[in-house]
Scaffold this motif. Structure first.
Motif, PDB file in Angstrom:
ATOM      1  N   PHE A  13      33.064  28.531  41.217  1.00  7.82           N
ATOM      2  CA  PHE A  13      34.231  29.125  41.850  1.00  7.82           C
ATOM      3  C   PHE A  13      34.140  30.639  41.843  1.00  7.82           C
ATOM      4  N   ALA A  14      33.705  31.231  40.715  1.00  9.05           N
ATOM      5  CA  ALA A  14      33.581  32.690  40.613  1.00  9.05           C
ATOM      6  C   ALA A  14      32.562  33.220  41.605  1.00  9.05           C
ATOM      7  N   ALA A  15      31.460  32.496  41.796  1.00  9.02           N
ATOM      8  CA  ALA A  15      30.446  32.936  42.740  1.00  9.02           C
ATOM      9  C   ALA A  15      30.997  32.958  44.146  1.00  9.02           C
ATOM     10  N   GLY A  16      31.835  31.957  44.502  1.00 15.58           N
ATOM     11  CA  GLY A  16      32.435  31.937  45.830  1.00 15.58           C
ATOM     12  C   GLY A  16      33.379  33.096  46.027  1.00 15.58           C
ATOM     13  N   CYS A  17      34.187  33.405  44.985  1.00 21.38           N
ATOM     14  CA  CYS A  17      35.106  34.536  45.076  1.00 21.38           C
ATOM     15  C   CYS A  17      34.342  35.837  45.266  1.00 21.38           C
ATOM     16  N   ARG A  18      33.217  35.958  44.585  1.00 18.92           N
ATOM     17  CA  ARG A  18      32.439  37.190  44.688  1.00 18.92           C
ATOM     18  C   ARG A  18      31.994  37.431  46.112  1.00 18.92           C
ATOM     19  N   SER A  19      31.454  36.385  46.790  1.00 17.50           N
ATOM     20  CA  SER A  19      30.917  36.573  48.124  1.00 17.50           C
ATOM     21  C   SER A  19      32.002  36.939  49.123  1.00 17.50           C
ATOM     22  N   SER A  20      33.182  36.319  48.998  1.00 16.93           N
ATOM     23  CA  SER A  20      34.258  36.614  49.942  1.00 16.93           C
ATOM     24  C   SER A  20      34.885  37.971  49.673  1.00 16.93           C
ATOM     25  N   SER A  21      35.031  38.336  48.404  1.00 13.75           N
ATOM     26  CA  SER A  21      35.669  39.597  48.054  1.00 13.75           C
ATOM     27  C   SER A  21      34.807  40.804  48.408  1.00 13.75           C
ATOM     28  N   LEU A  22      33.485  40.629  48.404  1.00  9.70           N
ATOM     29  CA  LEU A  22      32.569  41.753  48.601  1.00  9.70           C
ATOM     30  C   LEU A  22      31.804  41.656  49.923  1.00  9.70           C
ATOM     31  N   ALA A  23      32.275  40.811  50.833  1.00 12.91           N
ATOM     32  CA  ALA A  23      31.531  40.559  52.061  1.00 12.91           C
ATOM     33  C   ALA A  23      31.318  41.816  52.890  1.00 12.91           C
ATOM     34  N   LEU A 232      39.775  43.039  39.877  1.00 14.82           N
ATOM     35  CA  LEU A 232      39.825  43.723  41.164  1.00 14.82           C
ATOM     36  C   LEU A 232      39.144  42.857  42.214  1.00 14.82           C
ATOM     37  N   ALA A 233      39.748  42.776  43.408  1.00 14.55           N
ATOM     38  CA  ALA A 233      39.199  41.934  44.474  1.00 14.55           C
ATOM     39  C   ALA A 233      39.596  42.510  45.831  1.00 14.55           C
ATOM     40  N   ASP A 234      39.197  41.810  46.872  1.00  6.14           N
ATOM     41  CA  ASP A 234      39.482  42.195  48.257  1.00  6.14           C
ATOM     42  C   ASP A 234      39.026  43.632  48.526  1.00  6.14           C
ATOM     43  N   TYR A 235      37.742  43.879  48.280  1.00  2.00           N
ATOM     44  CA  TYR A 235      37.193  45.210  48.532  1.00  2.00           C
ATOM     45  C   TYR A 235      37.004  45.433  50.028  1.00  2.00           C
ATOM     46  N   ARG A 236      37.361  46.637  50.474  1.00  3.03           N
ATOM     47  CA  ARG A 236      37.155  47.045  51.868  1.00  3.03           C
ATOM     48  C   ARG A 236      36.598  48.467  51.862  1.00  3.03           C
ATOM     49  N   MET A 237      35.802  48.769  52.853  1.00  5.43           N
ATOM     50  CA  MET A 237      35.238  50.110  52.965  1.00  5.43           C
ATOM     51  C   MET A 237      36.256  51.042  53.618  1.00  5.43           C
ATOM     52  N   ILE A 238      36.524  52.156  52.957  1.00 10.11           N
ATOM     53  CA  ILE A 238      37.352  53.219  53.530  1.00 10.11           C
ATOM     54  C   ILE A 238      36.452  54.438  53.616  1.00 10.11           C
ATOM     55  N   GLY A 239      35.993  54.734  54.816  1.00  6.63           N
ATOM     56  CA  GLY A 239      34.932  55.711  54.953  1.00  6.63           C
ATOM     57  C   GLY A 239      33.674  55.141  54.311  1.00  6.63           C
ATOM     58  N   PHE A 243      36.869  50.127  48.228  1.00  9.86           N
ATOM     59  CA  PHE A 243      38.125  50.246  47.491  1.00  9.86           C
ATOM     60  C   PHE A 243      38.794  48.886  47.422  1.00  9.86           C
ATOM     61  N   ALA A 244      39.200  48.486  46.202  1.00  8.47           N
ATOM     62  CA  ALA A 244      39.854  47.192  46.001  1.00  8.47           C
ATOM     63  C   ALA A 244      41.291  47.250  46.525  1.00  8.47           C
ATOM     64  N   HIS A 245      41.705  46.158  47.165  1.00  6.36           N
ATOM     65  CA  HIS A 245      43.071  46.058  47.686  1.00  6.36           C
ATOM     66  C   HIS A 245      43.898  45.012  46.931  1.00  6.36           C
ATOM     67  N   ARG A 246      43.302  44.374  45.928  1.00  6.77           N
ATOM     68  CA  ARG A 246      44.018  43.350  45.154  1.00  6.77           C
ATOM     69  C   ARG A 246      43.725  43.549  43.668  1.00  6.77           C
ATOM     70  N   TYR A 247      44.784  43.628  42.856  1.00  8.76           N
ATOM     71  CA  TYR A 247      44.660  43.883  41.420  1.00  8.76           C
ATOM     72  C   TYR A 247      45.502  42.850  40.670  1.00  8.76           C
ATOM     73  N   THR A 248      44.887  42.201  39.680  1.00 10.53           N
ATOM     74  CA  THR A 248      45.607  41.235  38.858  1.00 10.53           C
ATOM     75  C   THR A 248      45.493  41.654  37.398  1.00 10.53           C
ATOM     76  N   ALA A 249      46.610  42.011  36.799  1.00  8.66           N
ATOM     77  CA  ALA A 249      46.648  42.433  35.398  1.00  8.66           C
ATOM     78  C   ALA A 249      47.209  41.294  34.560  1.00  8.66           C
ATOM     79  N   THR A 250      46.506  40.941  33.479  1.00  8.55           N
ATOM     80  CA  THR A 250      46.906  39.826  32.630  1.00  8.55           C
ATOM     81  C   THR A 250      46.983  40.282  31.180  1.00  8.55           C
ATOM     82  N   SER A 251      48.074  39.933  30.519  1.00  4.92           N
ATOM     83  CA  SER A 251      48.248  40.246  29.098  1.00  4.92           C
ATOM     84  C   SER A 251      49.172  39.197  28.494  1.00  4.92           C
TER      85      SER A 251
END
Length: 284
Positions: A13-23, A232-239, A243-251
């Motif tokens: 599952f993590a490998a799939g998330c990596r490919s989509s988040s960094l495509a 951090l996920a949903d990376y997109r190129m800005i210039g 830059f990540a557009h999704r942040y999940t903080a867990t505590s």
């Protein structure tokens, strides 16, 4: 050694998330781990200002959640402004500047305490975000306090924090946000493990080995117990900057999810961007 089926499922599952988040993020060429750290530090230093609208969801350990519309502004001096609305109604206004941290909450007594708790949670995330996103984390003046480990998919930068600083840090004890090292990629929830002995805690960051973007940060206390994790996920190129557009903080206090849109980097912010509202309370 037989690997449990559940662990194999998580890794897949993590490998799939990596490919989509960094495509959309190009690969980076580097000769060694030190050069990789220099690239990561330079990228972090290149972000001078951030402004973006988005959504923030706060989820308590009991499963109760609330979602806000938010507007974020931040600069490289660590100043930050986060405003939140619910159904078009202002909920809280959090300001961090050189003079301290300020929070504006509604006058309605029935909402004030709940909203104050949300604002304090947002403050904790903002302060940790400021620590994580500085190039100093990768630069580490004293390399005896920094260790870089390479795994199949991650470069894990581990930095010890001074005991007197009072900061939490990364390490992992197998808890929900940490995890001990294991396998070729350090396991699903962490990598590298905390160093033993006294002193301060540890901050760890995992960089994707192909694109060198941060995937997660973990902070542990001085005993090596993981206290905070930021994914951090949903990376997109800005210039030319990813830059990540999704942040999940867990505590232990729950989870905060922030999704940003229409992100502007290094734009000019208004002169009063970090001036708190007149009625804002200064937090201790």
């Amino acid at each position: 050694m037989k690997i449990p089926a559940a662990l194999l499922l998580l890794v897949t599952f993590a490998a799939g998330c990596r490919s989509s988040s960094l495509a959309n993020v190009p690969s980076v060429r580097y000769e060694n781990t030190e050069q990789a750290m220099e690239i990561a530090a330079a990228r972090a230093d290149a972000v001078k200002t951030i402004s973006a609208p988005g959504l923030m969801t706060l989820r308590r350990p009991d499963g109760e959640s609330v979602r806000f519309d938010v507007a974020l502004a931040r600069d490289d001096a660590g100043r930050l402004r986060l405003r939140a609305w619910k159904l078009g109604r202002a909920v809280f206004d959090l300001t961090m500047n050189d003079d301290g941290v300020y929070l504006l909450t509604p006058d309605d007594p029935s909402l004030k305490q709940k909203v104050r708790s949300a604002g304090v949670s947002a403050r904790q995330l903002a302060e940790t975000w400021n620590l994580f996103t500085r190039g100093d984390l990768f630069r580490a003046e004293d390399r005896q306090d920094r260790r870089v480990s390479r795994f199949e998919r991650w470069l894990v930068c581990e930095v010890r924090q001074p005991a007197a600083s009072g900061r939490a840090s990364a390490g992992g004890d197998g808890g929900p946000v940490g995890g001990r090292a294991g396998g070729s990629d350090g396991g699903v929830n962490g990598a590298g493990g905390a160093r033993g002995g006294g002193g301060g805690g540890t901050v760890r960051c995992a960089l994707d080995t192909v694109t060198l973007v941060p995937l997660w940060y973990v902070m542990s206390d001085e005993q090596g117990r993981a206290r905070f994790r930021l994914d951090l996920a949903d990376y997109r190129m800005i210039g030319d900057l990813p830059f990540a557009h999704r942040y999940t903080a867990t505590s232990d206090a729950g989870e905060i999810l922030i999704t940003l849109r229409d992100v502007e980097l290094n734009g000019e912010l208004p002169p009063d961007a970090f001036k708190p509202p007149r009625r804002a309370e200064k937090l201790p």
